[in-house]
Design a protein around this motif. Structure first.
Motif, PDB file in Angstrom:
ATOM      1  N   GLY A  93       0.800  -1.219   0.000  1.00 13.13           N
ATOM      2  CA  GLY A  93       0.000   0.000   0.000  1.00 13.13           C
ATOM      3  C   GLY A  93       0.835   1.273   0.000  1.00 13.13           C
ATOM      4  O   GLY A  93       0.390   2.317  -0.477  1.00 13.13           O
ATOM      5  N   ASP A  94       2.078   1.202   0.532  1.00 14.81           N
ATOM      6  CA  ASP A  94       2.911   2.407   0.633  1.00 14.81           C
ATOM      7  C   ASP A  94       3.809   2.609  -0.581  1.00 14.81           C
ATOM      8  O   ASP A  94       4.735   3.426  -0.534  1.00 14.81           O
ATOM      9  CB  ASP A  94       3.770   2.330   1.905  1.00 14.81           C
ATOM     10  N   GLY A  95       3.564   1.859  -1.666  1.00 24.59           N
ATOM     11  CA  GLY A  95       4.346   2.044  -2.882  1.00 24.59           C
ATOM     12  C   GLY A  95       5.624   1.224  -2.917  1.00 24.59           C
ATOM     13  O   GLY A  95       6.378   1.268  -3.893  1.00 24.59           O
ATOM     14  N   ARG A  96       5.885   0.486  -1.853  1.00 27.37           N
ATOM     15  CA  ARG A  96       7.065  -0.387  -1.854  1.00 27.37           C
ATOM     16  C   ARG A  96       6.685  -1.714  -2.512  1.00 27.37           C
ATOM     17  O   ARG A  96       5.575  -2.210  -2.312  1.00 27.37           O
ATOM     18  CB  ARG A  96       7.509  -0.648  -0.405  1.00 27.37           C
ATOM     19  N   VAL A  97       7.604  -2.271  -3.271  1.00 22.65           N
ATOM     20  CA  VAL A  97       7.406  -3.641  -3.747  1.00 22.65           C
ATOM     21  C   VAL A  97       8.300  -4.540  -2.911  1.00 22.65           C
ATOM     22  O   VAL A  97       9.521  -4.336  -2.846  1.00 22.65           O
ATOM     23  CB  VAL A  97       7.716  -3.767  -5.256  1.00 22.65           C
ATOM     24  N   ARG A  98       7.675  -5.478  -2.226  1.00 25.26           N
ATOM     25  CA  ARG A  98       8.430  -6.435  -1.414  1.00 25.26           C
ATOM     26  C   ARG A  98       8.671  -7.678  -2.250  1.00 25.26           C
ATOM     27  O   ARG A  98       7.773  -8.142  -2.962  1.00 25.26           O
ATOM     28  CB  ARG A  98       7.646  -6.815  -0.155  1.00 25.26           C
ATOM     29  N   ILE A  99       9.873  -8.201  -2.155  1.00 25.68           N
ATOM     30  CA  ILE A  99      10.254  -9.346  -2.976  1.00 25.68           C
ATOM     31  C   ILE A  99      10.792 -10.443  -2.066  1.00 25.68           C
ATOM     32  O   ILE A  99      11.672 -10.195  -1.242  1.00 25.68           O
ATOM     33  CB  ILE A  99      11.339  -8.952  -3.998  1.00 25.68           C
ATOM     34  N   GLY A 100      10.248 -11.644  -2.224  1.00 23.52           N
ATOM     35  CA  GLY A 100      10.778 -12.799  -1.504  1.00 23.52           C
ATOM     36  C   GLY A 100      11.403 -13.755  -2.509  1.00 23.52           C
ATOM     37  O   GLY A 100      10.738 -14.193  -3.445  1.00 23.52           O
ATOM     38  N   LEU A 101      12.696 -14.013  -2.333  1.00 23.30           N
ATOM     39  CA  LEU A 101      13.377 -14.988  -3.197  1.00 23.30           C
ATOM     40  C   LEU A 101      13.491 -16.281  -2.414  1.00 23.30           C
ATOM     41  O   LEU A 101      14.146 -16.311  -1.372  1.00 23.30           O
ATOM     42  CB  LEU A 101      14.779 -14.497  -3.526  1.00 23.30           C
ATOM     43  N   SER A 102      12.868 -17.342  -2.917  1.00 24.88           N
ATOM     44  CA  SER A 102      12.867 -18.608  -2.174  1.00 24.88           C
ATOM     45  C   SER A 102      13.830 -19.594  -2.792  1.00 24.88           C
ATOM     46  O   SER A 102      13.889 -19.733  -4.018  1.00 24.88           O
ATOM     47  CB  SER A 102      11.474 -19.237  -2.228  1.00 24.88           C
ATOM     48  N   PHE A 103      14.550 -20.296  -1.923  1.00 25.18           N
ATOM     49  CA  PHE A 103      15.478 -21.335  -2.358  1.00 25.18           C
ATOM     50  C   PHE A 103      14.980 -22.644  -1.753  1.00 25.18           C
ATOM     51  O   PHE A 103      14.907 -22.785  -0.529  1.00 25.18           O
ATOM     52  CB  PHE A 103      16.898 -20.977  -1.928  1.00 25.18           C
ATOM     53  N   HIS A 104      14.588 -23.557  -2.632  1.00 27.28           N
ATOM     54  CA  HIS A 104      13.904 -24.771  -2.193  1.00 27.28           C
ATOM     55  C   HIS A 104      14.866 -25.938  -1.969  1.00 27.28           C
ATOM     56  O   HIS A 104      15.948 -25.966  -2.548  1.00 27.28           O
ATOM     57  CB  HIS A 104      12.857 -25.181  -3.238  1.00 27.28           C
ATOM     58  N   ASN A 105      14.400 -26.868  -1.167  1.00 24.78           N
ATOM     59  CA  ASN A 105      15.196 -28.058  -0.834  1.00 24.78           C
ATOM     60  C   ASN A 105      16.575 -27.648  -0.309  1.00 24.78           C
ATOM     61  O   ASN A 105      17.601 -28.213  -0.685  1.00 24.78           O
ATOM     62  CB  ASN A 105      15.302 -28.998  -2.051  1.00 24.78           C
ATOM     63  N   THR A 106      16.555 -26.629   0.547  1.00 25.04           N
ATOM     64  CA  THR A 106      17.782 -26.153   1.184  1.00 25.04           C
ATOM     65  C   THR A 106      17.650 -26.388   2.690  1.00 25.04           C
ATOM     66  O   THR A 106      16.537 -26.345   3.235  1.00 25.04           O
ATOM     67  CB  THR A 106      17.993 -24.652   0.913  1.00 25.04           C
ATOM     68  N   GLY A 107      18.768 -26.632   3.342  1.00 24.15           N
ATOM     69  CA  GLY A 107      18.734 -27.016   4.758  1.00 24.15           C
ATOM     70  C   GLY A 107      18.758 -25.827   5.707  1.00 24.15           C
ATOM     71  O   GLY A 107      18.812 -24.667   5.287  1.00 24.15           O
ATOM     72  N   GLU A 108      18.746 -26.169   6.988  1.00 26.42           N
ATOM     73  CA  GLU A 108      18.705 -25.122   8.023  1.00 26.42           C
ATOM     74  C   GLU A 108      19.959 -24.263   8.022  1.00 26.42           C
ATOM     75  O   GLU A 108      19.933 -23.126   8.474  1.00 26.42           O
ATOM     76  CB  GLU A 108      18.549 -25.766   9.402  1.00 26.42           C
ATOM     77  N   ASP A 109      21.079 -24.824   7.530  1.00 25.53           N
ATOM     78  CA  ASP A 109      22.336 -24.070   7.555  1.00 25.53           C
ATOM     79  C   ASP A 109      22.585 -23.335   6.233  1.00 25.53           C
ATOM     80  O   ASP A 109      23.674 -22.819   5.996  1.00 25.53           O
ATOM     81  CB  ASP A 109      23.502 -25.031   7.836  1.00 25.53           C
ATOM     82  N   TRP A 110      21.575 -23.279   5.373  1.00 27.17           N
ATOM     83  CA  TRP A 110      21.790 -22.761   4.014  1.00 27.17           C
ATOM     84  C   TRP A 110      22.280 -21.314   4.005  1.00 27.17           C
ATOM     85  O   TRP A 110      23.168 -20.965   3.221  1.00 27.17           O
ATOM     86  CB  TRP A 110      20.506 -22.893   3.190  1.00 27.17           C
ATOM     87  N   PHE A 111      21.730 -20.474   4.885  1.00 29.97           N
ATOM     88  CA  PHE A 111      22.145 -19.062   4.857  1.00 29.97           C
ATOM     89  C   PHE A 111      23.645 -18.924   5.104  1.00 29.97           C
ATOM     90  O   PHE A 111      24.314 -18.076   4.522  1.00 29.97           O
ATOM     91  CB  PHE A 111      21.354 -18.232   5.870  1.00 29.97           C
ATOM     92  N   ALA A 112      24.166 -19.803   5.961  1.00 29.50           N
ATOM     93  CA  ALA A 112      25.597 -19.716   6.293  1.00 29.50           C
ATOM     94  C   ALA A 112      26.462 -20.149   5.120  1.00 29.50           C
ATOM     95  O   ALA A 112      27.606 -19.709   4.986  1.00 29.50           O
ATOM     96  CB  ALA A 112      25.887 -20.587   7.506  1.00 29.50           C
ATOM     97  N   THR A 113      25.923 -21.014   4.259  1.00 31.85           N
ATOM     98  CA  THR A 113      26.746 -21.568   3.175  1.00 31.85           C
ATOM     99  C   THR A 113      26.393 -20.971   1.803  1.00 31.85           C
ATOM    100  O   THR A 113      27.005 -21.329   0.808  1.00 31.85           O
ATOM    101  CB  THR A 113      26.547 -23.096   3.105  1.00 31.85           C
ATOM    102  N   SER A 114      25.402 -20.061   1.769  1.00 34.57           N
ATOM    103  CA  SER A 114      24.880 -19.574   0.486  1.00 34.57           C
ATOM    104  C   SER A 114      25.796 -18.563  -0.193  1.00 34.57           C
ATOM    105  O   SER A 114      25.600 -18.240  -1.366  1.00 34.57           O
ATOM    106  CB  SER A 114      23.517 -18.913   0.714  1.00 34.57           C
ATOM    107  N   GLY A 115      26.733 -18.017   0.579  1.00 29.45           N
ATOM    108  CA  GLY A 115      27.610 -16.991   0.000  1.00 29.45           C
ATOM    109  C   GLY A 115      26.935 -15.632  -0.096  1.00 29.45           C
ATOM    110  O   GLY A 115      27.439 -14.741  -0.783  1.00 29.45           O
ATOM    111  N   ILE A 116      25.796 -15.450   0.586  1.00 30.38           N
ATOM    112  CA  ILE A 116      25.117 -14.138   0.568  1.00 30.38           C
ATOM    113  C   ILE A 116      25.641 -13.335   1.757  1.00 30.38           C
ATOM    114  O   ILE A 116      25.389 -13.694   2.911  1.00 30.38           O
ATOM    115  CB  ILE A 116      23.583 -14.294   0.678  1.00 30.38           C
ATOM    116  N   PRO A 117      26.373 -12.239   1.507  1.00 27.46           N
ATOM    117  CA  PRO A 117      26.907 -11.443   2.628  1.00 27.46           C
ATOM    118  C   PRO A 117      25.817 -10.472   3.135  1.00 27.46           C
ATOM    119  O   PRO A 117      25.707  -9.352   2.639  1.00 27.46           O
ATOM    120  CB  PRO A 117      28.083 -10.696   1.997  1.00 27.46           C
TER     121      PRO A 117
END
Ligand SMILES: Cc1cc2nc3c(=O)[nH]c(=O)nc-3n(C[C@H](O)[C@H](O)[C@H](O)COP(=O)(O)OP(=O)(O)OC[C@H]3O[C@@H](n4cnc5c(N)ncnc54)[C@H](O)[C@@H]3O)c2cc1C
Length: 369
Positions: free
Chosen positions: A209-233
């Motif tokens: 409603g406030d003119g922002r576009v929210r974006i969710g990028l989903s990575f499937h079949n990834t484990g609980e530790d994925w954020f640590a190993t994804s290389g996303i700083p």
């Protein structure tokens, strides 16, 4: 008889409001220090939960904040193929309008008497009719309602169940004021939902409603530790955006341009859920509602169920003001059945969205035959 509600989310506030409408007092304890202390996230699609807003006497207020055009939908494959476009006519019924979560929470908060919400009260534990908060303060209760969301602390009083990771990790990003800053991308996203479903990855963009576009990028079949190993700083947003664009290698450049246009808010979110069909033996003095009771995959049912839980528990308590155990047992019977069905449906939709041919299967879901 003191009703203590832990959590000033959608479910807890709806319960407090319905009780107030029926002349029953309750106190809501919320850990946040004020209503604006934390961002409330994006849009919610409200359908079955509309009944709760009627019971709360807030339906007109809801209509004033509901965005019918938010129901618009565009479905793409990663190579840019448009599979489905549905634009909502101006006179379409508001069956599933989108509403900004913060607006809906404000509607509920503004409907409660002064002092009904005690901000800055983080629930820690409860026994023998005494609540203890993280700052050492205490309060008495006759009925404790855990409305404290996905990571509920009250839940442990009723069940050992814990949310489990569903093999999906989401990175949330967003483009502020998109009409002014990126009109070409604004036109591509449209007024509502813009989904790109690929093999093992998906992108869900939604105009707020406030003119922002929210974006969710989903990575499937990834484990609980994925954020640590994804290389996303995550502590370096420009580099995080660059890494996300790399992870979408082979996608149509219009979709990766969405990521490149985002601001510096980059939030990791693991998707978890409670077991489908979770129940517990009815316990005098305590119950749960909303995500605390039945956290499910985020495919459009959770807020609706939380609103309904709050309203129906409020009605049951108003009908049995001198007999909370009967009211709670009545509420839980209906809630277990209704939310089990919603959780099963959500799990099926989650399975579809995470499948290799998700785009075609979703198309068949919306356009059967
Ligand atoms: C990305 C995303 C999109 C979604 N989209 C939709 C949608 O379109 N439609 C839909 O129906 N659902 C949707 N959902 C689900 C929906 O947001 C939740 O199911 C709903 O908000 C649950 O409401 P609740 O009142 O149970 O919990 P919450 O809204 O999470 O509120 C819990 C409250 O409890 C407070 N709290 C927590 N711990 C404590 C403590 N120890 N002491 C005191 N207070 C505490 C929190 O600060 C919070 O205010 C979505 C979820 C996500 C993650």
């Amino acid at each position: 008889m003191t009703i203590a509600i832990v959590g000033a989310g959608l479910g807890g506030l709806t319960l407090a409001r319905v009780l107030h409408v029926h002349g029953v007092d309750a106190v809501v304890y919320e850990r946040e220090s004020s209503r604006g202390a934390r961002g409330q996230g994006g849009m919610l699609d409200i359908h079955s939960g509309q009944r709760a807003l009627r019971e709360a006497g807030l339906f007109d207020g809801f209509l004033a904040i509901a965005r019918g055009e938010g129901q618009d939908m565009r479905l793409f494959e990663p190579d840019g193929t448009l599979l489905l476009q549905e634009d909502t006519p101006d006179d379409a019924p508001l069956d599933r309008p989108e509403v900004d979560r913060a607006d809906l929470r404000d509607l509920l908060l503004d409907s409660l008497p002064e002092g009904a919400v005690r901000w800055g009260h983080a629930f820690d534990s409860a026994d023998n009719g005494v609540l203890r908060f993280a700052d050492g303060s205490r309060a008495a209760y006759d009925l404790l309602v855990g409305a404290d969301g996905a990571q509920s602390r009250v839940r442990a009083l009723l069940t050992d169940a814990r949310p489990a990771h569903l093999g999906q990790n989401v990175v949330e990003v967003g483009i502020p004021d998109i009409d002014r800053t990126h009109p070409d991308l604004a036109a591509m996203v449209g007024r509502g939902n813009h989904w790109v479903l690929g093999d093992g990855k998906s992108l869900a963009a939604q105009r707020n409603g406030d003119g922002r576009v929210r974006i969710g990028l989903s990575f499937h079949n990834t484990g609980e530790d994925w954020f640590a190993t994804s290389g996303i700083p995550f502590d370096d947003p420009p580099a995080a955006r660059a890494r996300l664009v790399d992870l979408l290698a082979g996608w149509d450049p219009r979709f990766t341009a969405l990521i490149a246009a985002c601001d510096d808010v980059v939030v990791p979110r693991s998707i978890t859920a409670l077991p489908v069909g979770l129940t517990w033996p009815s316990t005098p003095g305590a119950t749960l509602l909303g995500d605390a009771a039945h956290l499910m995959p985020p495919v459009g049912e959770g807020a609706n169920m939380a609103l309904l839980d709050g309203a129906l528990l409020g009605l049951a308590l108003a009908a049995h003001p001198d007999d909370f155990p009967t009211a709670v047992a009545e509420y839980e019977r209906e809630m277990f059945e209704r939310t089990s069905a919603a959780a099963r449906m959500s799990a099926d939709m989650q399975e579809l969205l995470m499948s290799p041919d998700a785009a075609r299967r979703l198309l068949a879901f919306f356009r059967p035959g």
